[in-house]
Design an enzyme around this catalytic site. Structure first.
Site, mmCIF file in Angstrom:
data_model
loop_
_atom_site.group_PDB
_atom_site.id
_atom_site.type_symbol
_atom_site.label_atom_id
_atom_site.label_comp_id
_atom_site.label_asym_id
_atom_site.label_seq_id
_atom_site.Cartn_x
_atom_site.Cartn_y
_atom_site.Cartn_z
ATOM 1 N N ARG A 242 -1.433 0.206 -12.349
ATOM 2 C CA ARG A 242 -0.732 -0.185 -11.115
ATOM 3 C C ARG A 242 -0.667 -1.701 -11.003
ATOM 4 O O ARG A 242 0.348 -2.265 -10.597
ATOM 5 C CB ARG A 242 -1.452 0.407 -9.889
ATOM 6 C CG ARG A 242 -1.278 1.915 -9.801
ATOM 7 C CD ARG A 242 -2.248 2.538 -8.831
ATOM 8 N NE ARG A 242 -2.024 2.139 -7.462
ATOM 9 C CZ ARG A 242 -2.853 2.419 -6.460
ATOM 10 N NH1 ARG A 242 -3.966 3.093 -6.695
ATOM 11 N NH2 ARG A 242 -2.585 2.037 -5.243
ATOM 12 N N ARG B 228 -11.734 3.059 -1.874
ATOM 13 C CA ARG B 228 -10.881 3.957 -1.089
ATOM 14 C C ARG B 228 -10.788 5.321 -1.765
ATOM 15 O O ARG B 228 -10.715 6.348 -1.095
ATOM 16 C CB ARG B 228 -9.482 3.350 -0.930
ATOM 17 C CG ARG B 228 -8.568 4.204 -0.062
ATOM 18 C CD ARG B 228 -7.258 3.521 0.271
ATOM 19 N NE ARG B 228 -6.409 3.344 -0.898
ATOM 20 C CZ ARG B 228 -5.252 2.693 -0.885
ATOM 21 N NH1 ARG B 228 -4.800 2.159 0.236
ATOM 22 N NH2 ARG B 228 -4.537 2.556 -1.980
ATOM 23 N N ARG C 248 9.737 -3.481 -4.191
ATOM 24 C CA ARG C 248 8.763 -3.657 -5.267
ATOM 25 C C ARG C 248 9.416 -4.109 -6.565
ATOM 26 O O ARG C 248 8.715 -4.289 -7.560
ATOM 27 C CB ARG C 248 8.043 -2.330 -5.517
ATOM 28 C CG ARG C 248 6.629 -2.281 -4.910
ATOM 29 C CD ARG C 248 6.059 -0.911 -5.206
ATOM 30 N NE ARG C 248 4.638 -0.817 -5.172
ATOM 31 C CZ ARG C 248 3.940 -0.390 -4.111
ATOM 32 N NH1 ARG C 248 4.532 -0.147 -2.966
ATOM 33 N NH2 ARG C 248 2.639 -0.254 -4.196
HETATM 34 P P1 B4P Z 1 1.356 2.284 -1.755
HETATM 35 O O1 B4P Z 1 1.223 3.451 -0.912
HETATM 36 O O2 B4P Z 1 2.290 1.202 -1.315
HETATM 37 O O3 B4P Z 1 -0.131 1.816 -1.866
HETATM 38 P P2 B4P Z 1 -1.015 0.623 -2.233
HETATM 39 O O4 B4P Z 1 -0.243 -0.560 -2.717
HETATM 40 O O5 B4P Z 1 -2.012 1.237 -3.107
HETATM 41 O O6 B4P Z 1 -1.870 0.285 -0.948
HETATM 42 P P3 B4P Z 1 -1.971 -0.783 0.194
HETATM 43 O O7 B4P Z 1 -1.806 -2.184 -0.333
HETATM 44 O O8 B4P Z 1 -1.124 -0.411 1.341
HETATM 45 O O9 B4P Z 1 -3.486 -0.477 0.631
HETATM 46 P P4 B4P Z 1 -4.444 -1.342 1.488
HETATM 47 O O10 B4P Z 1 -4.489 -2.615 0.710
HETATM 48 O O11 B4P Z 1 -4.118 -1.402 2.906
HETATM 49 O O12 B4P Z 1 1.815 2.690 -3.265
HETATM 50 C C1 B4P Z 1 1.325 3.808 -3.987
HETATM 51 C C2 B4P Z 1 2.259 4.195 -5.144
HETATM 52 O O13 B4P Z 1 3.535 4.654 -4.614
HETATM 53 C C3 B4P Z 1 2.665 3.088 -6.133
HETATM 54 O O14 B4P Z 1 1.706 2.912 -7.160
HETATM 55 C C4 B4P Z 1 4.036 3.617 -6.668
HETATM 56 O O15 B4P Z 1 3.852 4.594 -7.654
HETATM 57 C C5 B4P Z 1 4.645 4.301 -5.463
HETATM 58 N N1 B4P Z 1 5.566 3.427 -4.696
HETATM 59 C C6 B4P Z 1 5.407 3.060 -3.379
HETATM 60 N N2 B4P Z 1 6.429 2.270 -2.980
HETATM 61 C C7 B4P Z 1 7.262 2.122 -4.068
HETATM 62 C C8 B4P Z 1 8.459 1.394 -4.292
HETATM 63 N N3 B4P Z 1 9.029 0.656 -3.326
HETATM 64 N N4 B4P Z 1 9.051 1.467 -5.532
HETATM 65 C C9 B4P Z 1 8.509 2.196 -6.492
HETATM 66 N N5 B4P Z 1 7.348 2.910 -6.367
HETATM 67 C C10 B4P Z 1 6.723 2.873 -5.149
HETATM 68 O O16 B4P Z 1 -5.845 -0.699 1.361
HETATM 69 C C11 B4P Z 1 -6.651 -0.704 0.202
HETATM 70 C C12 B4P Z 1 -8.120 -0.612 0.564
HETATM 71 O O17 B4P Z 1 -8.608 -1.918 0.861
HETATM 72 C C13 B4P Z 1 -8.414 0.251 1.782
HETATM 73 O O18 B4P Z 1 -9.529 1.048 1.517
HETATM 74 C C14 B4P Z 1 -8.731 -0.774 2.890
HETATM 75 O O19 B4P Z 1 -9.652 -0.277 3.826
HETATM 76 C C15 B4P Z 1 -9.328 -1.920 2.104
HETATM 77 N N6 B4P Z 1 -9.110 -3.219 2.735
HETATM 78 C C16 B4P Z 1 -7.998 -3.637 3.392
HETATM 79 N N7 B4P Z 1 -8.147 -4.913 3.823
HETATM 80 C C17 B4P Z 1 -9.412 -5.304 3.435
HETATM 81 C C18 B4P Z 1 -10.166 -6.529 3.573
HETATM 82 N N8 B4P Z 1 -9.682 -7.593 4.214
HETATM 83 N N9 B4P Z 1 -11.412 -6.579 3.031
HETATM 84 C C19 B4P Z 1 -11.929 -5.509 2.372
HETATM 85 N N10 B4P Z 1 -11.265 -4.321 2.216
HETATM 86 C C20 B4P Z 1 -10.025 -4.213 2.731
#
Ligand code: B4P
Length: 190
Positions: A146, A128, A89
């Site tokens: 974020r 979500r 990231r």
């Molecule tokens: P993450 O757990 O990585 O979460 P995310 O980016 O929020 O989610 P993701 O992208 O996986 O979700 P998805 O779209 O699948 O990070 C959380 C936190 O952890 C960060 O803010 C940070 O603080 C920390 N962190 C993690 N890794 C780090 C790193 N390497 N360095 C520093 N800090 C770090 O899903 C989202 C929603 O969209 C779901 O409800 C899904 O059902 C929906 N969705 C998916 N595809 C869709 C589509 N095609 N159409 C409609 N809806 C859809």
């Protein structure tokens, strides 16, 4: 060995598509978000530190996240490959990942970048938040933060992989199945 970085802003579909890619290609899933949330649930020292950042929608410091990854790779040495979901990231994380992999005679094959407009991201995350229980999904200000963190610190990682000719943009708007097919095509036309 098939090692893929699945990249994109919060809510772009990384977690959703990872599950499908794992099932198809038999890969090990390394999601730093999931690992951090498990540490928080277990109330470890690392989890307590990470929580302070995650609750605000900020990135967890590089040294904390980088340290977690090597041990996970070593715990899965007979894997057919890995999906790195939500990692790297920052460009510092990307450089650390390359170093870690080179030391183990491994490398990243490609970076698949899911591209989704901001309004759609906010809609998905708030949606979500209704069921996930994740505090970082429930508050529009935290979601904004974020996305700001992504634009400032994470988006530059694209240039890092572009320079290695590994960056592959994928349209992340549409049905989950259509997006999955586009990802598979990008992997297989390497
Ligand atoms: P993450 O757990 O990585 O979460 P995310 O980016 O929020 O989610 P993701 O992208 O996986 O979700 P998805 O779209 O699948 O990070 C959380 C936190 O952890 C960060 O803010 C940070 O603080 C920390 N962190 C993690 N890794 C780090 C790193 N390497 N360095 C520093 N800090 C770090 O899903 C989202 C929603 O969209 C779901 O409800 C899904 O059902 C929906 N969705 C998916 N595809 C869709 C589509 N095609 N159409 C409609 N809806 C859809």
């Amino acid at each position: 060995m098939l090692n893929i970085v699945l990249f994109g802003p919060p809510g772009c579909g990384k977690g959703t598509q990872s599950e499908k890619l794992i099932a198809k290609y038999g890969l090990v899933h390394l999601s730093t978000g999931d690992i951090l949330r498990a540490e928080i649930a277990n109330q470890t020292q690392l989890g307590l530190e990470a929580k302070q950042y995650m609750d605000k929608g900020a990135l967890v410091p590089d040294e904390v996240v980088i340290g977690m990854i090597a041990s996970k790779i070593d715990a899965n040495r007979d894997a057919q490959g890995f999906i790195f979901d939500g990692f790297p990231r920052t460009t510092a994380q990307a450089a650390a990942l390359d170093k870690m992999l080179a030391e183990r005679n491994m490398q990243i094959k490609c970076m698949l970048s899911l591209e989704v407009p901001k309004e759609e991201l906010i809609k998905r995350l708030l949606n979500r938040g209704l069921t996930s229980g994740r505090s970082d999904d429930q508050n529009p200000e935290i979601i904004e933060n974020r996305i700001k963190e992504y634009n400032q610190k994470t988006a530059p990682v694209i240039e890092y992989y572009k320079a290695q000719n590994k960056y592959k943009p994928i349209n992340g708007v549409g049905s989950i199945e259509d997006i999955f097919m586009a990802l598979c095509q990008a992997i297989e036309t390497e």
